[in-house]
Design a protein around this motif. Structure first.
Motif, PDB file in Angstrom:
ATOM      1  N   PHE A  11      53.412 -38.796 -78.028  1.00  0.00           N
ATOM      2  CA  PHE A  11      51.959 -38.907 -78.045  1.00  0.00           C
ATOM      3  C   PHE A  11      51.540 -40.366 -78.138  1.00  0.00           C
ATOM      4  O   PHE A  11      50.538 -40.793 -77.608  1.00  0.00           O
ATOM      5  N   PHE A  41      48.735 -38.185 -73.776  1.00  0.00           N
ATOM      6  CA  PHE A  41      47.821 -39.227 -74.228  1.00  0.00           C
ATOM      7  C   PHE A  41      48.435 -40.621 -74.050  1.00  0.00           C
ATOM      8  O   PHE A  41      48.904 -40.955 -72.983  1.00  0.00           O
ATOM      9  N   TRP A  42      48.461 -41.414 -75.118  1.00  0.00           N
ATOM     10  CA  TRP A  42      48.878 -42.808 -75.010  1.00  0.00           C
ATOM     11  C   TRP A  42      50.340 -42.922 -74.587  1.00  0.00           C
ATOM     12  O   TRP A  42      50.755 -43.939 -74.044  1.00  0.00           O
ATOM     13  N   SER A  63      35.948 -41.252 -62.570  1.00  0.00           N
ATOM     14  CA  SER A  63      34.642 -41.598 -63.103  1.00  0.00           C
ATOM     15  C   SER A  63      34.691 -43.031 -63.622  1.00  0.00           C
ATOM     16  O   SER A  63      35.760 -43.622 -63.794  1.00  0.00           O
ATOM     17  N   LEU A  65      34.146 -44.036 -66.577  1.00  0.00           N
ATOM     18  CA  LEU A  65      34.864 -44.095 -67.852  1.00  0.00           C
ATOM     19  C   LEU A  65      36.372 -44.045 -67.649  1.00  0.00           C
ATOM     20  O   LEU A  65      37.127 -44.734 -68.324  1.00  0.00           O
ATOM     21  N   GLN A  66      36.807 -43.220 -66.711  1.00  0.00           N
ATOM     22  CA  GLN A  66      38.244 -43.135 -66.460  1.00  0.00           C
ATOM     23  C   GLN A  66      38.771 -44.446 -65.907  1.00  0.00           C
ATOM     24  O   GLN A  66      39.866 -44.882 -66.262  1.00  0.00           O
ATOM     25  N   PHE A  69      39.060 -46.705 -68.962  1.00  0.00           N
ATOM     26  CA  PHE A  69      40.267 -46.364 -69.725  1.00  0.00           C
ATOM     27  C   PHE A  69      41.499 -46.908 -69.000  1.00  0.00           C
ATOM     28  O   PHE A  69      42.371 -47.526 -69.588  1.00  0.00           O
ATOM     29  N   ASP A 129      44.584 -35.533 -66.548  1.00  0.00           N
ATOM     30  CA  ASP A 129      43.269 -35.170 -66.052  1.00  0.00           C
ATOM     31  C   ASP A 129      42.177 -35.844 -66.883  1.00  0.00           C
ATOM     32  O   ASP A 129      41.206 -36.380 -66.344  1.00  0.00           O
ATOM     33  N   ILE A 130      42.352 -35.811 -68.207  1.00  0.00           N
ATOM     34  CA  ILE A 130      41.341 -36.419 -69.079  1.00  0.00           C
ATOM     35  C   ILE A 130      41.293 -37.933 -68.894  1.00  0.00           C
ATOM     36  O   ILE A 130      40.230 -38.529 -68.762  1.00  0.00           O
TER      37      ILE A 130
ATOM     38  N   ARG B  84      44.829 -44.827 -93.196  1.00  0.00           N
ATOM     39  CA  ARG B  84      43.398 -44.691 -92.896  1.00  0.00           C
ATOM     40  C   ARG B  84      42.604 -45.103 -94.102  1.00  0.00           C
ATOM     41  O   ARG B  84      43.037 -44.946 -95.222  1.00  0.00           O
TER      42      ARG B  84
ATOM     43  N   ASP C  16      42.200 -37.604 -81.404  1.00  0.00           N
ATOM     44  CA  ASP C  16      43.184 -37.340 -80.358  1.00  0.00           C
ATOM     45  C   ASP C  16      44.394 -36.569 -80.889  1.00  0.00           C
ATOM     46  O   ASP C  16      44.935 -35.693 -80.223  1.00  0.00           O
ATOM     47  N   GLY C  81      37.466 -40.190 -85.437  1.00  0.00           N
ATOM     48  CA  GLY C  81      37.693 -41.342 -84.558  1.00  0.00           C
ATOM     49  C   GLY C  81      38.998 -41.202 -83.793  1.00  0.00           C
ATOM     50  O   GLY C  81      39.837 -40.358 -84.113  1.00  0.00           O
ATOM     51  N   LEU C  82      39.180 -42.031 -82.786  1.00  0.00           N
ATOM     52  CA  LEU C  82      40.435 -42.051 -82.044  1.00  0.00           C
ATOM     53  C   LEU C  82      41.480 -42.859 -82.803  1.00  0.00           C
ATOM     54  O   LEU C  82      41.158 -43.799 -83.513  1.00  0.00           O
ATOM     55  N   MET C  85      42.113 -47.386 -79.373  1.00  0.00           N
ATOM     56  CA  MET C  85      40.966 -47.695 -78.526  1.00  0.00           C
ATOM     57  C   MET C  85      39.705 -47.064 -79.088  1.00  0.00           C
ATOM     58  O   MET C  85      38.881 -46.528 -78.342  1.00  0.00           O
ATOM     59  N   GLY C  91      34.909 -45.157 -79.073  1.00  0.00           N
ATOM     60  CA  GLY C  91      35.962 -44.517 -78.273  1.00  0.00           C
ATOM     61  C   GLY C  91      35.850 -43.003 -78.244  1.00  0.00           C
ATOM     62  O   GLY C  91      36.063 -42.371 -77.206  1.00  0.00           O
ATOM     63  N   LEU C  94      33.144 -41.643 -75.943  1.00  0.00           N
ATOM     64  CA  LEU C  94      33.582 -41.862 -74.557  1.00  0.00           C
ATOM     65  C   LEU C  94      34.595 -40.796 -74.160  1.00  0.00           C
ATOM     66  O   LEU C  94      34.510 -40.196 -73.087  1.00  0.00           O
ATOM     67  N   MET C  95      35.577 -40.560 -75.051  1.00  0.00           N
ATOM     68  CA  MET C  95      36.588 -39.533 -74.777  1.00  0.00           C
ATOM     69  C   MET C  95      35.941 -38.168 -74.616  1.00  0.00           C
ATOM     70  O   MET C  95      36.293 -37.394 -73.727  1.00  0.00           O
ATOM     71  N   VAL C  98      34.310 -37.984 -71.181  1.00  0.00           N
ATOM     72  CA  VAL C  98      35.295 -37.763 -70.121  1.00  0.00           C
ATOM     73  C   VAL C  98      35.737 -36.310 -70.107  1.00  0.00           C
ATOM     74  O   VAL C  98      35.858 -35.675 -69.049  1.00  0.00           O
ATOM     75  N   MET C  99      35.972 -35.744 -71.311  1.00  0.00           N
ATOM     76  CA  MET C  99      36.430 -34.356 -71.376  1.00  0.00           C
ATOM     77  C   MET C  99      35.363 -33.402 -70.824  1.00  0.00           C
ATOM     78  O   MET C  99      35.690 -32.451 -70.112  1.00  0.00           O
ATOM     79  N   ASP C 101      33.091 -34.161 -68.600  1.00  0.00           N
ATOM     80  CA  ASP C 101      33.059 -34.372 -67.147  1.00  0.00           C
ATOM     81  C   ASP C 101      34.177 -33.611 -66.444  1.00  0.00           C
ATOM     82  O   ASP C 101      34.032 -33.184 -65.305  1.00  0.00           O
ATOM     83  N   ARG C 102      35.325 -33.490 -67.104  1.00  0.00           N
ATOM     84  CA  ARG C 102      36.477 -32.815 -66.502  1.00  0.00           C
ATOM     85  C   ARG C 102      36.505 -31.341 -66.843  1.00  0.00           C
ATOM     86  O   ARG C 102      37.502 -30.666 -66.571  1.00  0.00           O
TER      87      ARG C 102
END
Lengths: 163, 163, 163
Positions: A11, A41-42, A63, A65-66, A69, A129-130, B84, C16, C81-82, C85, C91, C94-95, C98-99, C101-102
């Motif tokens: 991840f 993810f990352w 998009s 935003l994508q 990213f 996809d995300i 955190r 995430d 939070g993420l 990023m 972040g 924004l995530m 994007v989700m 949108d998809r």
């Protein structure tokens, strides 16, 4: 000893965590185990090509935003930061220098070695996809699958890690 | 119930993640399980002595970078930050105070209890080499091994966590 | 295929990572597996009600520090939070965009779906005690247990992740 199976959900895209994942994967592969690394993810960043042909989907259906990213995240293993003591990006080159000095394998060598030893790298299609990553943007030889495929493999494995 | 085996790769040196690892380890040991904690990377910090005899390799063969890493990273369990809400270091003392107020075991007590209950602590030799830690700098009773030893134990265990 | 069991220790409260945990849990539940998510530390945040009745223990026996922790940490899945990023909080929205949108499931939908599919959510009572969360502050249908209960379930499961 019977061959066994290992799975890793990668991840994280942190240099040090990616290194830990690749060290476990290389070690298990060297002992004859089947190893699958599911990059989500990352963790997908390690599978990104450094350069993508302009025609091959480096922007098309994405998009705004994508695209953002995509631009901000590292491509491949060469620009990952440390999870700790990153010092605004200075930590990773320091860690790399220490590793060179100690003749430890670099992250790129660990990645190449894992692939040579048959470690299977799977890109999580939902994360792709995300984040807006296309197949053309990822290195060759990667498989594409979702959580059901992961669970199928994890059911057959005797060690399943989330890194 | 048959005795079973558990392994934990302790990669993190965050106060809260170390605490989670030690709580699981103590719980499993109390139920009669064999537990091994493989300390890698930042997780090695919990095994460092607070004070090292000047003669015993506190500097000798280390590179400048390794000395710098060594100085900047915490020794033992007493100065770990939170993953955190760390508030530039203020989060950990706050968390410690809350734990004292609630009569929860401190991190040092959890560590001592784990050792008393026979939890095995293994220092990852590859991480030691990279970070420049010598055996003399780590507390007594620690074993030293690499990824092959981890995999051997994980193959025998029924729960394997990466923390 | 025989039904199998999965456990996840959800330690993290990052948007995430919570999403990754819920995707694995939903996938396994959809395949007929028993899934238990043990929420500890920051992972407890996803179980917090957005609004707690004033009478129902939203303050009473808490120390000053616990009240402060309680106020600063997110309630439920909507303000996490993420892990990367995060851009000082920008972040996550924004995530989320994007989700949307998809047409990916939102975190709230993943959480609701997991509960509908029978994924069991367990709140770690030790973490609750340290962070000062009362049962009234958590959503309905949550179970309360400690590390022994986790280990009992993990012993029966074939996949155990720490996220």
């Amino acid at each position: 000893m019977a061959t066994t199976k290992k799975t890793i959900i990668l991840f994280s895209g942190d240099f040090d965590r990616v290194m830990a994942a690749l060290i476990v994967a290389n070690g298990a592969a060297a002992m004859g185990d089947d190893v699958t690394i599911f990059c989500t993810f990352w963790g997908l960043n390690i599978l990104r090509r450094e350069k993508v042909a302009a025609a091959a989907g480096a922007g098309g259906g994405k998009s705004f935003l994508q695209k953002a990213f995509g631009r901000m995240m590292p491509k491949g293993t060469k620009r990952l930061g440390l999870s700790r003591m990153n010092f605004a990006g200075a930590g990773e080159p320091l860690m790399r220098k220490v590793m060179r000095d100690r003749n430890a394998m670099s992250l790129e060598e660990l990645f190449a070695s894992a692939r040579e030893q048959g470690v299977k790298f799977v890109a999580c299609t939902l994360s792709m996809d995300i984040l807006g990553f296309t197949k053309e943007e990822l290195v060759d030889g990667v498989e594409f699958a979702g959580v059901a495929a992961y669970l199928g493999e994890a059911d057959e494995a005797n060690v399943n890690l989330f890194i």
